[in-house]
Design an enzyme around this catalytic site. Structure first.
Site, PDB file in Angstrom:
ATOM      1  N   ASP A 187       0.827  -1.220   0.000  1.00 46.98           N
ATOM      2  CA  ASP A 187       0.000   0.000   0.000  1.00 46.98           C
ATOM      3  C   ASP A 187       0.858   1.266   0.000  1.00 46.98           C
ATOM      4  OD1 ASP A 187       0.498   0.580   2.978  1.00 46.98           O
ATOM      5  OD2 ASP A 187      -0.394  -1.415   3.046  1.00 46.98           O
TER       6      ASP A 187
ATOM      7  N   ASP B  97       6.188  -6.025   6.771  1.00 50.52           N
ATOM      8  CA  ASP B  97       4.837  -5.438   6.748  1.00 50.52           C
ATOM      9  C   ASP B  97       3.961  -6.418   5.981  1.00 50.52           C
ATOM     10  OD1 ASP B  97       2.633  -3.820   6.703  1.00 50.52           O
ATOM     11  OD2 ASP B  97       3.506  -2.283   5.413  1.00 50.52           O
ATOM     12  N   SER B  98       3.720  -7.563   6.596  1.00 44.70           N
ATOM     13  CA  SER B  98       3.146  -8.697   5.866  1.00 44.70           C
ATOM     14  C   SER B  98       1.668  -8.883   6.183  1.00 44.70           C
ATOM     15  CB  SER B  98       3.883  -9.979   6.262  1.00 44.70           C
ATOM     16  OG  SER B  98       3.554 -10.313   7.587  1.00 44.70           O
TER      17      SER B  98
ATOM     18  N   ASP C 106      -1.220 -11.803   7.307  1.00 45.63           N
ATOM     19  CA  ASP C 106      -1.181 -12.821   8.367  1.00 45.63           C
ATOM     20  C   ASP C 106      -0.415 -14.051   7.856  1.00 45.63           C
ATOM     21  OD1 ASP C 106      -2.826 -11.080   9.718  1.00 45.63           O
ATOM     22  OD2 ASP C 106      -4.658 -12.071   9.059  1.00 45.63           O
TER      23      ASP C 106
END
Ligand code: SAM
Length: 274
Positions: free
Chosen positions: A87, A155-156, A158
């Site tokens: 994002d 920044d993954s 789940d």
């Protein structure tokens, strides 16, 4: 009146419900199902495989705490990598640090970045900055080929699908090898109320790769239970306090005092780490 509600199944017996004003995009990418919707309470929202990734109302908490904590712990961060984070919100925050020469975003799903560029310009415009380098590949493979990074952030999504390997000890050891001698890594590690086992897995895995492993917390209302954890791994002990000269602006959540307080854990979370 007809109302449309988005429901996230956050755990076997827990759901989050948000009233939706409009559904703007819905598609199946090669990696996941992606939805963009405008919600009444939290503004525009990105959902992957049914899980809220970010909303325009609370994204600042997550993105600031993911980035400014490790970046102010490292004495001079210049080379930064973000695994996931398509994002662009984390890149936006990293670029607030003048010392940073390059921030690499390694996102496996090109469609997430394309959709973010269209529907989340306030997050994704950072990806066009001259210091930002976007790589469309698996972060697990990418990290094995790089060296001398200063800070790595995970920044993954789940731990399902392509993100499973980002929660494994082998991955943390690859990150440690990719980091320089003062290197710091951080990974989002889910909720102490609803995914305590994920926290334990991440902490245990990171301890095989880093001499210093610390957990910290922040309040992210749209994430499961609202209380979110981050696990930090460092090659050196952490500084006692943040140098005032390192203060980051502008921020809406992170301050040096919030940073320090975030590492103070409630007893039930400390017990999880024992
Ligand atoms: N802030 C979010 C959260 O905690 O919910 C995460 C946001 S970001 C959109 C997560 C990204 O990680 C997704 O776009 C996904 O495609 C990416 N991802 C998952 N596994 C990956 C991997 N192995 N390598 C690179 N990116 C990956």
């Amino acid at each position: 009146m007809l109302e449309v509600w988005f429901t996230e199944q956050q755990a076997a017996s827990v759901r989050l419900g948000l009233r939706v004003d409009a559904i703007l995009a819905k598609e199946k990418t090669p990696y996941q199902e992606l939805v963009v919707a405008d919600t009444a309470a939290y503004g525009r929202m990105l959902v992957l495989d049914g899980a809220v990734q970010t909303t325009m109302t609370d994204e600042f908490v997550y993105h600031e705490m993911l980035t400014h904590v490790p970046l102010t712990i490292h004495p001079n961060p210049r080379q930064v990598a973000i695994i996931g984070g398509g994002d662009g919100g984390a890149v936006r925050e990293v670029l607030k640090h003048a010392s940073v020469d390059a921030v690499h975003l390694i996102e496996i799903d090109q469609r997430v970045v394309e959709i973010a560029r269209h529907y989340f310009p306030a997050l994704s415009e950072s990806l066009s900055h001259r210091k930002a380098h976007v790589h469309f590949t698996d972060g697990i493979q990418w990290i094995r080929q790089v060296r001398n990074l200063d800070v790595v952030m995970v920044d993954s999504t789940d731990p399902v699908g392509p993100a499973v390997g980002l929660f494994q000890p082998e991955f943390y050891r690859s990150v440690a090898e990719a980091l320089g001698p003062e290197g710091v890594m951080v990974a989002q590690s889910e909720s102490p109320f609803l995914q305590p086992n994920v926290i334990q897995t991440v902490v245990r895995g990171m301890r095989t790769a880093f001499p210093v492993v610390r957990l910290y917390l922040a309040a992210v209302p749209t994430y499961p239970s609202g209380l979110w954890s981050f696990t930090l791994g460092a090659k050196h002990s952490l500084p006692g306090s943040i140098d005032a000269k390192r203060a980051v602006t502008p921020t809406r959540y992170w301050t040096p005092a919030v940073h320090a307080a975030a590492f103070v854990l409630p007893r039930f979370v400390e017990d999880l780490l024992a």
